[in-house]
Design a protein around this motif. Structure first.
Motif, short mmCIF file in Angstrom:
data_model
loop_
_atom_site.label_atom_id
_atom_site.label_comp_id
_atom_site.label_asym_id
_atom_site.label_seq_id
_atom_site.Cartn_x
_atom_site.Cartn_y
_atom_site.Cartn_z
N SER A 1 0.93 -1.15 -0.16
CA SER A 1 0.04 -0.03 -0.05
C SER A 1 0.83 1.29 -0.09
CB SER A 1 -0.79 0.10 1.19
OG SER A 1 -1.90 -1.12 1.35
N THR B 1 -13.18 10.21 -0.73
CA THR B 1 -12.30 9.45 -1.65
C THR B 1 -11.26 10.20 -1.59
OG1 THR B 1 -13.94 8.65 -3.18
CG2 THR B 1 -11.69 8.61 -4.02
N THR C 1 -1.81 5.38 4.45
CA THR C 1 -2.45 5.01 3.36
C THR C 1 -3.40 5.96 2.89
OG1 THR C 1 -4.04 3.37 4.10
CG2 THR C 1 -1.60 2.56 3.40
N THR D 1 -6.38 5.18 2.26
CA THR D 1 -7.66 4.38 2.87
C THR D 1 -7.82 4.87 4.31
OG1 THR D 1 -7.48 2.44 1.29
CG2 THR D 1 -8.65 2.44 3.44
N GLN D 2 -6.40 5.20 5.00
CA GLN D 2 -6.47 5.39 6.34
C GLN D 2 -6.62 7.02 6.46
OE1 GLN D 2 -2.37 4.30 6.95
NE2 GLN D 2 -2.96 2.76 8.23
N LYS E 1 -8.70 8.52 4.42
CA LYS E 1 -10.02 8.58 4.16
C LYS E 1 -10.96 8.40 5.37
CE LYS E 1 -13.45 5.49 2.34
NZ LYS E 1 -14.11 4.64 1.21
#
Length: 189
Positions: free
Chosen positions: A30, A98, A76, A78-79, A81
């Motif tokens: 990632s 996003t 990352t 995602t983290q 977000k």
């Protein structure tokens, strides 16, 4: 003649790295956001909480509406977000965020010394030492191809990796064709 030599060099590099590309691919990791990266953050149906270009500052934070400073470096997408969504829940019923890395400016490596084009290069994919030499345009005629040094900083410690280009090209030691990491510096004497 010079163009033919360069083409031969590029073909040789491709042939030598093909087995490594085919058989030794590590699973993708990632992406970790770093200082200087440019992010795009979109909150669905909330244009006030969307930004096309947010730069990760030197302190690792980004500035985001109503949340002030949010730590981005070392996370990352995602983290990040999830952190932004958690912060926005106070202001938006169900935030859907996003995070996209638009420019990975924090991931760079450097080549110095007797190569055609010294300088800083973006690390946009997994590269090996041989591929890095190709990006730098190959060696000058004065290059010492047996005494190349790669400086790597890992967890605050400086590591020196010695590379003998001739051993790699002759097929004697492919282990020296190491993968380039962010902030690596290659010196060709």
């Amino acid at each position: 003649m010079r163009k033919m030599l360069r083409l031969t060099f590029v073909i040789a590099i491709f042939i030598l790295t093909l087995p490594q590309l085919c058989f030794s691919q590590s699973p993708p990791q990632s992406y970790l956001i770093g200082n200087g990266d440019i992010l795009e953050i979109v909150t669905w149906k909330e244009p006030d909480f969307s930004r096309e270009e947010i730069i990760v500052r030197l302190d690792g934070n980004i500035s985001f509406p109503l949340l002030d400073d949010v730590m981005a470096a070392g996370k990352t997408p995602t983290q990040l977000k999830l952190d932004i969504q958690a912060g926005l829940k106070e202001f938006v019923a169900e935030p859907h965020v996003t995070v996209t890395v638009r420019s990975a400016a924090s991931k760079r490596f450097y080549i110095l010394g007797e190569v055609v084009n010294t300088g800083e290069y973006p690390l946009t994919k997994n590269l090996t030492v041989l591929q890095a030499f190709t990006l730098a345009g190959g060696f000058t005629e004065w290059a010492s191809k047996k005494e190349i040094i790669l400086f790597r900083r890992n967890q605050g410690k400086e590591t020196v990796i010695r590379i003998d280009y001739k051993d790699i090209v002759k097929g004697k030691d492919f282990s020296q064709n190491v993968e380039i990491k962010a902030d690596d510096t290659i010196v060709v004497p």
